[in-house]
Design a protein around this motif. Structure first.
Motif, short mmCIF file in Angstrom:
data_model
loop_
_atom_site.label_atom_id
_atom_site.label_comp_id
_atom_site.label_asym_id
_atom_site.label_seq_id
_atom_site.Cartn_x
_atom_site.Cartn_y
_atom_site.Cartn_z
N THR A 15 0.83 -1.21 0.00
CA THR A 15 0.00 0.00 0.00
C THR A 15 0.86 1.25 0.00
N TYR A 178 -7.48 4.03 4.81
CA TYR A 178 -8.43 3.92 3.69
C TYR A 178 -9.39 5.11 3.68
N MET A 229 -9.38 -0.01 -3.77
CA MET A 229 -8.53 -0.17 -2.58
C MET A 229 -9.28 -0.87 -1.44
N LEU A 232 -7.95 -2.97 1.72
CA LEU A 232 -7.50 -2.45 3.01
C LEU A 232 -8.53 -2.71 4.12
N TRP A 241 -17.30 -0.86 1.40
CA TRP A 241 -16.58 0.12 0.58
C TRP A 241 -17.52 1.16 -0.03
#
Length: 308
Positions: A15, A178, A229, A232, A241
């Motif tokens: 990351t 995140y 992403m 994460l 998300w």
């Protein structure tokens, strides 16, 4: 929160490389375009700040517990200090120091897992500062001081410190990283796309740079990045998300607007430079005063329903 550092975690290493790599590529492009227009020059100034800010955030979040929580508590106290300086009541030391002490208590209750005390601390804080006029035998402008102190503590203490509650969850540092990345990307995309395509300004008096077109474009980009992403998050299912992307893109803008109302009412744009190209520290955390607590409670709520 992990009691060991993340430096030897493969996910953290990958990351970090991804973030630094993307910033470098974007920086190279904007460096050569910076003389083309003021828009590209503003973008280059913003990217330069990331060269300093991104490694610092990655370093702090990788440290073992309780260092990330302690760092967040110091950021919260620094934000309250700047708010008091901006509102002209920094010299009211009783209000200032009680706000600092209660913010430290917020960090302590998070560390000890005392959630019930954390939730009622705003009421205890209000009850405490109401004693100041009596102890000082003074009434002049006390309503104003109490109101501003409560505002500072609620927004830059209690609300912002919900990121600390996220830190204490499993994979907490990754969740906070995140969420922070999404809010920063959302803000930058909203402002940059608004410069090129923005026509409709729903809050022209408060924030002339905020455009409906910019918000809609940033919403789409933020959701795309949230999906890209999602590794994460401990749970990569859609609900987590999507909730993070919506919170960052929509609620983050309201944090900007809230601070804009205060700054314009006071006639103050910035209280100083937090880091090159990034304004003061309030400009860095204003997006999170709504995103942090609402995403925390959404996250806890969604966890109650197992993924089908």
């Amino acid at each position: 929160m992990s009691h060991t550092s993340l430096f030897d975690h493969r996910l953290y290493f990958e990351t970090g490389l991804l973030i630094i790599g993307l910033i470098s590529i974007l920086g190279i492009v904007l460096f050569f375009l910076r003389k083309k227009s003021t828009h590209f020059r503003a973008g280059w100034a913003s990217v330069k700040s990331w060269f300093f800010l991104a490694p610092l955030i990655l370093l702090v979040l990788a440290l073992p517990s309780p260092w990330p929580l302690l760092a967040l508590t110091l950021v919260s106290i620094s934000s309250i200090k700047v708010f008091f300086q901006m509102s002209g009541m920094y010299h009211r030391s009783w209000f200032v120091w009680i706000s600092y002490i209660f913010t430290l208590l917020l960090g302590l209750t998070i560390y000890l897992g005392a959630d019930e005390i954390f939730n009622i601390l705003p009421m205890i804080f209000l009850g405490t500062i109401c004693w100041i006029p009596l102890l000082r035998n003074s009434y002049q402008r006390m309503i104003q001081y109490i109101a501003l102190s409560l505002m500072a503590f609620i927004f830059f203490g209690w609300s912002l410190m919900h990121l600390g509650r996220l830190l204490m969850l499993g994979s907490g540092p990754y969740i906070v990283l995140y969420l922070y990345l999404l809010t920063e990307i959302s803000e930058n995309v909203s402002l940059s796309s608004g410069r090129f395509f923005g026509k409709i300004k729903p809050f022209a008096t408060i924030s002339p740079r905020l455009t409906l077109e910019g918000v809609l474009i940033s919403l789409m980009v933020t959701l795309l990045v949230a999906w890209g992403m999602r590794h994460l998050l401990p749970d990569r299912s859609e609900r987590f998300w999507i909730a993070a992307g919506l919170a960052a893109a929509v609620l983050g803008r309201f944090g900007d607007l809230f601070l804009s109302v205060i700054r314009r009412d006071l006639g103050i744009r910035d209280t100083g430079v937090f880091i090159i190209g990034r304004g003061d520290i309030l400009a860095r955390v204003d997006k999170l005063i709504f995103v942090g607590p609402i995403y925390y409670y959404l996250y806890i709520f969604l966890q109650r329903f197992p993924h089908p």
